[in-house]
Design a protein around this motif. Structure first.
Motif, mmCIF file in Angstrom:
data_model
loop_
_atom_site.group_PDB
_atom_site.id
_atom_site.type_symbol
_atom_site.label_atom_id
_atom_site.label_comp_id
_atom_site.label_asym_id
_atom_site.label_seq_id
_atom_site.Cartn_x
_atom_site.Cartn_y
_atom_site.Cartn_z
ATOM 1 N N LEU A 230 101.016 78.920 34.795
ATOM 2 C CA LEU A 230 101.144 77.758 34.260
ATOM 3 C C LEU A 230 101.720 77.605 32.966
ATOM 4 O O LEU A 230 101.477 78.426 32.160
ATOM 5 C CB LEU A 230 99.786 77.034 34.434
ATOM 6 C CG LEU A 230 99.469 75.589 33.669
ATOM 7 C CD1 LEU A 230 98.489 74.795 34.624
ATOM 8 C CD2 LEU A 230 99.062 75.787 32.170
ATOM 9 N N ILE A 265 101.631 73.038 40.716
ATOM 10 C CA ILE A 265 100.302 73.167 39.888
ATOM 11 C C ILE A 265 99.526 72.094 39.587
ATOM 12 O O ILE A 265 98.389 71.679 39.999
ATOM 13 C CB ILE A 265 100.736 73.877 38.447
ATOM 14 C CG1 ILE A 265 100.958 75.485 38.628
ATOM 15 C CG2 ILE A 265 99.617 73.412 37.315
ATOM 16 C CD1 ILE A 265 99.953 76.415 38.759
ATOM 17 N N SER A 266 100.417 70.906 39.041
ATOM 18 C CA SER A 266 99.813 69.540 39.070
ATOM 19 C C SER A 266 100.054 68.733 40.215
ATOM 20 O O SER A 266 100.946 69.036 40.801
ATOM 21 C CB SER A 266 100.297 69.040 37.757
ATOM 22 O OG SER A 266 101.500 69.024 37.720
ATOM 23 N N ARG A 267 99.270 67.819 40.274
ATOM 24 C CA ARG A 267 99.480 66.766 41.365
ATOM 25 C C ARG A 267 100.901 66.292 41.472
ATOM 26 O O ARG A 267 101.512 65.816 40.313
ATOM 27 C CB ARG A 267 98.483 65.631 41.232
ATOM 28 C CG ARG A 267 98.445 64.592 42.238
ATOM 29 C CD ARG A 267 97.226 63.640 42.081
ATOM 30 N NE ARG A 267 96.041 64.390 42.397
ATOM 31 C CZ ARG A 267 95.088 64.665 41.329
ATOM 32 N NH1 ARG A 267 95.314 64.021 40.307
ATOM 33 N NH2 ARG A 267 93.945 65.033 41.608
ATOM 34 N N SER A 273 99.085 70.650 45.617
ATOM 35 C CA SER A 273 98.991 71.308 44.461
ATOM 36 C C SER A 273 97.651 71.933 44.220
ATOM 37 O O SER A 273 96.544 71.674 44.873
ATOM 38 C CB SER A 273 99.132 70.210 43.235
ATOM 39 O OG SER A 273 98.072 69.261 43.516
ATOM 40 N N GLU A 275 95.918 71.426 41.466
ATOM 41 C CA GLU A 275 94.991 70.460 40.942
ATOM 42 C C GLU A 275 94.247 69.512 42.116
ATOM 43 O O GLU A 275 93.216 69.209 41.948
ATOM 44 C CB GLU A 275 95.737 69.278 40.349
ATOM 45 C CG GLU A 275 95.196 68.332 39.508
ATOM 46 C CD GLU A 275 95.792 67.334 38.840
ATOM 47 O OE1 GLU A 275 95.188 66.377 38.059
ATOM 48 O OE2 GLU A 275 96.997 67.138 38.737
ATOM 49 N N ASP A 276 94.770 69.425 43.403
ATOM 50 C CA ASP A 276 94.519 68.621 44.454
ATOM 51 C C ASP A 276 93.128 69.826 45.176
ATOM 52 O O ASP A 276 91.950 69.434 45.337
ATOM 53 C CB ASP A 276 95.454 68.483 45.521
ATOM 54 C CG ASP A 276 96.100 67.400 45.088
ATOM 55 O OD1 ASP A 276 95.678 66.636 44.409
ATOM 56 O OD2 ASP A 276 97.513 67.404 45.140
ATOM 57 N N PRO A 279 90.324 71.621 41.939
ATOM 58 C CA PRO A 279 90.278 70.808 40.502
ATOM 59 C C PRO A 279 89.810 71.714 39.167
ATOM 60 O O PRO A 279 90.150 71.361 38.127
ATOM 61 C CB PRO A 279 89.613 69.504 40.954
ATOM 62 C CG PRO A 279 89.215 69.668 41.932
ATOM 63 C CD PRO A 279 89.552 71.030 42.593
ATOM 64 N N ASP A 280 88.688 72.162 39.528
ATOM 65 C CA ASP A 280 87.856 72.676 38.383
ATOM 66 C C ASP A 280 88.619 73.933 37.626
ATOM 67 O O ASP A 280 88.632 74.041 36.577
ATOM 68 C CB ASP A 280 86.410 73.322 38.854
ATOM 69 C CG ASP A 280 85.432 72.447 39.185
ATOM 70 O OD1 ASP A 280 85.786 71.207 38.815
ATOM 71 O OD2 ASP A 280 84.716 72.630 40.027
ATOM 72 N N PHE A 282 92.065 74.103 38.029
ATOM 73 C CA PHE A 282 93.087 73.389 37.160
ATOM 74 C C PHE A 282 92.628 73.117 35.666
ATOM 75 O O PHE A 282 93.411 73.394 34.822
ATOM 76 C CB PHE A 282 93.599 72.465 38.141
ATOM 77 C CG PHE A 282 94.588 71.494 37.562
ATOM 78 C CD1 PHE A 282 95.954 72.011 37.367
ATOM 79 C CD2 PHE A 282 94.279 70.305 36.752
ATOM 80 C CE1 PHE A 282 96.868 70.978 36.633
ATOM 81 C CE2 PHE A 282 95.233 69.577 36.309
ATOM 82 C CZ PHE A 282 96.654 69.944 36.169
ATOM 83 N N ALA A 283 91.428 72.368 35.694
ATOM 84 C CA ALA A 283 91.283 71.737 34.405
ATOM 85 C C ALA A 283 90.870 72.839 33.446
ATOM 86 O O ALA A 283 91.202 72.843 32.342
ATOM 87 C CB ALA A 283 89.681 71.099 34.549
ATOM 88 N N VAL A 286 94.186 74.364 32.285
ATOM 89 C CA VAL A 286 95.177 73.413 31.243
ATOM 90 C C VAL A 286 94.237 73.589 29.903
ATOM 91 O O VAL A 286 95.011 73.771 28.736
ATOM 92 C CB VAL A 286 94.733 71.899 31.561
ATOM 93 C CG1 VAL A 286 95.511 70.947 30.718
ATOM 94 C CG2 VAL A 286 95.860 71.898 32.913
#
Length: 854
Positions: A230, A265-267, A273, A275-276, A279-280, A282-283, A286
């Motif tokens: 990422l 990676i992101s929506r 993705s 992120e979909d 989500p945890d 992914f957050a 970032v």
């Protein structure tokens, strides 16, 4: 037999140390990857346990002295699998391939079957055996080509193939495997091809390699598992953009592998993705990347693994970036207060600005290479081949893009060069006519193309592999790297955006030497003004005479028999020159404009082909035989050392008198509505004090006459272009009559070496390769030879006249190395092609900053 150094691996040992926040790990001793992992540990990010081996430790391994492998392994859980990765001082220097899953054997395979599943455990083991065979034991990878299927059966076949090829069973202990990996990686770094590859990327000969040994975080398993990368910016533009890839049931950088079924990676509307789906994680990613950007003070690409829903950060590397992205990233970091502006300036390679100033072939585009030569003027352009200046002008009239092909260009080709999108020449070097003009007008140019056959009479080129490229065929010229490509590969447009402007403004606030531009026409001057040049350091007036409506008049002047006849014709050229100078002065708005008086031999303005001579005879109403005879009589065996420059000013003074009058009358006109103009008049090719005295007397007389006629007062500065060795040696005498000495390093290099700058390209690559010259002296200023003349000239000139202005105006003026020399020698400014001005501004700023640091 390799010897072991017992008890070498203990926490905080300087050579083999556990990576902790306070461990003695440094970039210059353990490499960038080890240091980055320590910084991540300081940020309390979820980094797996890691041991770093120093450059010295790896050197000892290469010589047969292993560290205490058992002591290293004690830092990890007994059942942990490991990976080994290189850690060079600069990531761009590369290193041996990473080895994953060290410690896999039958026992670990059985244990992992219960947690990962049969197929996943077998895949991990199979991958390790194949990687170990290829990278550690250097076995032929083809040995695995016949193995099909997957799972336990494939694993058994892989182990059998290994044993058959290696003539020994696969090593089963973690210690034995790790020892083999470390030996292999250490020795690979010292291999000939690896050494040459990293030296080509700028690494010193003695560059060291560190290694990191890290506990594996599995990206395979029965829960949510995978790996990916990422980053927070685009590698192409540097703009904010969360990007990367994630691949379920994978390890390392598998997500980036061509053909991998990875997700965004992101929506993203184009597909699933991270992120979909998670989500945890992914957050968290970032947030970690944002923290790394702030605390590591750089845009980082984060390598991560998710193991049963738990996130692990395996590594962080600087984001791969194009030149335009490098500018945007550095500027934005400074805008955000993460780094100071001075550091942002130091992070951008000056020559990389060429990618922003000119259209470029996309680095990812497919290239069908036809031939290559000297990259004489950067940028990329696509068009249809034409083989004459007239054809180029005709194409431009039809709004068709064209590429002009010539054996070598002459001043007569200038109109065709302006009409073309790029130029290719068979002959010439970095300071040849085509190269100088190309850089001046931002025209991509490749010269000295020796691997193609130029069949100009047939209107075609023949490549090494026998292909025929004819007039009208579409080609692309990549003047940045000297390539000629078939067709129209994808290109990237120039990008002079707000980040570029900020960077240039910051550079101007730091630098301590002025930057001017070489500009021959109002269009060149406007380009120079747009790039914030501090004036014009060289205006080559002869180029103005090749424009429509002037060349015939110029030829009529050349054919004039008497001084009075020449003056009569020059009176018709006077208003044209005056109008040019008025435009230059108005564009530069009070900034200094240095105008070089007429320089080239007159025969350059005369046609060499029969058709051109016939047209000239018609225009002048003369018999063709008279025209031909006159042209032949003017030819010189060595025109670059013949009747040109100041020698014309002394023997045909009417030309310089007309130019001086045009300059002074333009000065008066331009000063009426704007800032007062103080023109600088430069005498070319001076070698003796008496030459300057004669020309100065005439120029002063013209100035007095114009002032009386117009009832106006004005001032001007007169100087010389130091481009002969004698002028440099006698600069003390010459400076008595001059306000400035401007060193023309193109001709000065040519005369110092006894090299033709137009022909040296034929053998220069051999000379550089055989280390006769360190670098092409027309491309990089020869500090030891030509530089010595510059030092002598500047010292002797200032000894006679302390206030004399010193500069260089040859093509070297835009090179960072030359700017460094000029600063140290006390020069007042450098002058370069308009499109090199931003490069020079940044280079000068970096030198000033570096000087304050040291």
């Amino acid at each position: 037999m390799l010897r072991c150094e017992r008890n070498a691996a203990v926490q905080n040992n300087p050579d083999t140390t556990l990576v902790t926040p306070d461990a003695p790990i440094h970039n210059v001793t353990h490499g960038g990857r080890a240091k980055c992992l320590q910084r991540l540990a300081r940020l309390d990010l979820p980094v797996p346990t890691t041991v770093a081996l120093s450059f010295d430790a790896v050197q000892r391994i290469a010589k047969g002295h292993l560290p205490d492998i058992d002591a290293i392994l004690e830092q990890f859980p007994q059942d942990a699998l490991l990976c080994a990765r290189p850690s060079s001082q600069d990531p761009d220097w590369g290193g041996p391939s990473a080895i994953l899953n060290i410690g896999m054997n039958d026992a670990r395979h059985e244990a992992l079957r219960d947690t990962l599943g049969t197929d996943a455990a077998a895949a991990v083991f199979t991958r390790f055996v194949q990687s170990y065979a290829i990278h550690v034991d250097r076995l032929d990878p083809d040995m695995f080509d016949t193995i099909t299927g997957e799972g336990s059966a494939a694993l058994a076949d892989v182990l059998d193939a290994y044993q058959h090829e290696a003539e020994t069973p696969f090593p089963i202990t973690r210690a034995e495997q790790l020892a083999g990996v470390l030996k292999s990686m250490a020795r690979a770094w010292d291999g000939t091809s690896a050494r040459l590859l990293r030296q080509a990327k700028g690494a010193p000969v003695d560059a060291g390699l560190g290694l990191v040994i890290q506990q594996m975080a599995f990206g395979v398993g029965q829960g949510e598992c995978g790996s990916g990368v990422l980053q927070l910016v685009s590698s192409k533009t540097g703009m904010p953009q969360i990007t990367g890839r994630y691949l379920r049931q994978s390890q390392g950088r598998d997500a980036l592998r061509s053909g991998a079924d990875s997700v965004f990676i992101s929506r993203d509307d184009r597909g699933p993705s991270l992120e979909d789906s998670v989500p945890d994680c992914f957050a968290q990613l970032v947030a970690h990347a944002t923290l790394m950007r702030e605390r590591l003070r750089a845009e980082m690409q984060v390598e991560f693994t998710i193991e049963n829903g738990q996130l692990h950060i395996l590594d962080g590397v600087r984001v791969s970036r194009s030149s335009r992205a490098a500018v945007r990233i550095a500027v934005q970091l400074a805008r955000d207060g993460i780094i100071p502006r001075q550091e942002a300036l130091m992070r951008v390679e000056p020559n990389a600005l060429n990618e922003l100033l000119h259209r470029q072939v996309d680095r990812h585009a497919k290239r069908d290479l036809l031939g290559s030569g000297i990259a004489a003027s950067p940028g990329a352009a696509t068009g249809r081949l034409v083989f004459s200046a007239n054809e180029a002008q005709a194409s431009a009239a039809r709004n068709e893009d064209c590429i002009l092909v010539r054996r070598e260009t002459s001043p007569e080709d200038i109109r065709g060069m302006h009409a073309a999108k790029a130029v290719i020449t068979e002959r010439g070097g970095i300071t040849s006519h085509a190269a100088v003009i190309g850089r001046g007008i931002g025209l991509p140019c490749v010269v000295g193309v020796g691997d193609m056959r130029f069949q100009t009479q047939l209107g075609q080129l023949q490549t090494k592999d026998g292909r025929i490229i004819k007039a009208g065929d579409i080609v692309t010229v990549d003047g940045t790297n000297g390539s000629i490509l078939l067709g129209a590969p994808e290109t990237l447009e120039a990008a002079l955006d707000d980040a570029f402007q900020d960077l240039m403004d910051w550079a101007d606030a730091e630098r301590d030497i002025d930057i001017r531009a070489n500009a021959d026409t109002p269009a060149d001057a406007q380009t120079a003004r747009n790039f914030a040049a501090q004036g014009i350091g060289l205006c080559r007036t002869e180029h103005m005479f090749f424009e429509d409506g002037r060349l015939t008049v110029m030829r009529e002047m050349i054919f004039a028999e008497t001084s009075d006849d020449r003056r009569a014709v020059l009176d018709r050229l006077l208003p044209m020159q005056r109008a040019d100078f008025i435009q230059l002065f108005n564009i530069m708005q009070g900034k200094p404009v240095c105008i070089r008086l007429f320089d080239p031999p007159l025969h350059e303005f005369l046609p060499t082909d029969r058709d051109g001579q016939r047209d000239l005879a018609d225009a002048l109403n003369l018999p063709l035989s008279d025209v031909t005879r006159r042209i032949e009589s003017m030819m010189e065996y060595n025109p670059m050392l013949g009747l040109r420059g100041v020698r014309l000013g002394v023997t045909v003074p009417e030309i310089y008198e007309m130019q001086a009058r045009a300059i002074f009358e333009a000065t008066i006109e331009a000063s009426r509505d704007g800032d007062p103009v103080v023109p600088e008049i430069m005498i070319p090719l001076v070698s003796a004090k008496r030459e300057v005295e004669l020309v100065r007397t005439n120029v002063d007389a013209v100035a007095a006459a114009v002032a009386t006629e117009r009832g106006a007062e004005f001032t001007y500065r007169l100087g010389v272009m130091v481009e002969t060795p004698r002028a440099a040696l006698r600069a003390g005498d010459i400076a008595q009559h001059c306000s400035f000495l401007s060193f023309g390093t193109n001709d000065l290099t040519q005369m110092t070496y006894g090299l033709s700058r137009d022909d040296a390209g034929r053998f220069m690559s051999d000379y550089v390769r055989k280390e006769v010259f360190v670098e092409d002296p027309f491309h990089t200023l020869d500090i030891d030879g030509v530089g010595e003349l510059l030092k002598l000239g500047s010292e002797r000139g200032r000894a006679t006249r302390p206030e004399v202005t010193l500069s260089i105006c040859g093509e070297h003026g835009g090179n960072p190395e030359s700017i460094k020399f000029c600063r140290e020698a006390g020069f007042d400014y450098v002058s370069c092609s308009p499109f090199r001005v931003p490069v020079a501004r940044l280079a000068a700023a970096q030198l000033a900053i570096a000087g304050r640091i040291t």
